[in-house]
Motif scaffolding. Structure first.
Motif, PDB file in Angstrom:
ATOM      1  N   ARG A  33       1.837   0.261  -2.868  1.00 26.49           N
ATOM      2  CA  ARG A  33       2.220  -1.111  -3.229  1.00 26.49           C
ATOM      3  C   ARG A  33       2.849  -1.162  -4.627  1.00 26.49           C
ATOM      4  NH1 ARG A  33      -1.652  -5.784  -1.032  1.00 26.49           N
ATOM      5  NH2 ARG A  33      -1.000  -5.626   1.125  1.00 26.49           N
ATOM      6  N   VAL A  36       6.395  -0.558  -4.138  1.00 29.40           N
ATOM      7  CA  VAL A  36       7.066  -1.749  -3.613  1.00 29.40           C
ATOM      8  C   VAL A  36       7.416  -2.689  -4.763  1.00 29.40           C
ATOM      9  CG1 VAL A  36       6.807  -3.808  -2.175  1.00 29.40           C
ATOM     10  CG2 VAL A  36       5.981  -1.598  -1.335  1.00 29.40           C
ATOM     11  N   LEU A  42       9.722   0.217   0.482  1.00 27.82           N
ATOM     12  CA  LEU A  42       8.693   0.027   1.498  1.00 27.82           C
ATOM     13  C   LEU A  42       8.359   1.327   2.221  1.00 27.82           C
ATOM     14  CD1 LEU A  42       9.915  -3.340   3.024  1.00 27.82           C
ATOM     15  CD2 LEU A  42       7.882  -2.957   1.636  1.00 27.82           C
ATOM     16  N   LEU A  45       4.913   2.799   1.377  1.00 16.04           N
ATOM     17  CA  LEU A  45       3.824   2.028   1.965  1.00 16.04           C
ATOM     18  C   LEU A  45       3.712   2.318   3.458  1.00 16.04           C
ATOM     19  CD1 LEU A  45       1.584  -0.064   1.728  1.00 16.04           C
ATOM     20  CD2 LEU A  45       3.321  -1.844   1.948  1.00 16.04           C
ATOM     21  N   ARG A  46       4.830   2.343   4.141  1.00 15.25           N
ATOM     22  CA  ARG A  46       4.807   2.635   5.582  1.00 15.25           C
ATOM     23  C   ARG A  46       4.259   4.034   5.850  1.00 15.25           C
ATOM     24  NH1 ARG A  46      10.480   0.112   5.910  1.00 15.25           N
ATOM     25  NH2 ARG A  46       9.984  -2.057   6.321  1.00 15.25           N
ATOM     26  N   SER A  71       4.129  -4.825   5.341  1.00 15.56           N
ATOM     27  CA  SER A  71       5.198  -3.871   5.043  1.00 15.56           C
ATOM     28  C   SER A  71       6.409  -4.105   5.921  1.00 15.56           C
ATOM     29  CB  SER A  71       4.700  -2.431   5.189  1.00 15.56           C
ATOM     30  OG  SER A  71       4.528  -2.084   6.542  1.00 15.56           O
ATOM     31  N   GLY A  74       9.858  -6.529   5.039  1.00 16.72           N
ATOM     32  CA  GLY A  74      11.053  -6.040   4.356  1.00 16.72           C
ATOM     33  C   GLY A  74      12.176  -5.677   5.299  1.00 16.72           C
TER      34      GLY A  74
END
Length: 85
Positions: A33, A36, A42, A45-46, A71, A74
């Motif tokens: 995060r 991000v 992103l 995070l993914r 997530s 975006g």
């Protein structure tokens, strides 16, 4: 550190936490995060979320499913992404 926009320090703190406890999901999510917030990325995070167990509890951050939906916003198609959970 993220709240104060000290992103590099936030990443280092997360790295330190993960070096001490590699299975600490919350630290991995916080690090992702931070990317991000810092770079608008992103993908980190993914990637972190894809490695978590489906029912992983993430403390104050909720569940894996909730974070996956966050997530997806975006990509402009949150319904398509969240619907697959």
């Amino acid at each position: 550190y993220s709240v104060m926009h000290r992103y590099a320090e936030a990443v280092r703190a997360s790295d330190r936490a993960l070096s001490l406890a590699p299975d600490l999901h919350l630290a991995a999510i916080r690090k992702a995060r931070t990317y991000v917030l810092w770079h608008g990325q992103l993908d980190t995070l993914r990637a972190v979320l894809s490695r978590l167990p489906r029912d992983a509890e993430l403390g104050a951050l909720g569940t894996k499913a909730l974070n996956m939906c966050s997530s997806c916003t975006g990509n402009g198609r949150p319904t398509a992404c969240c619907g697959s959970l």
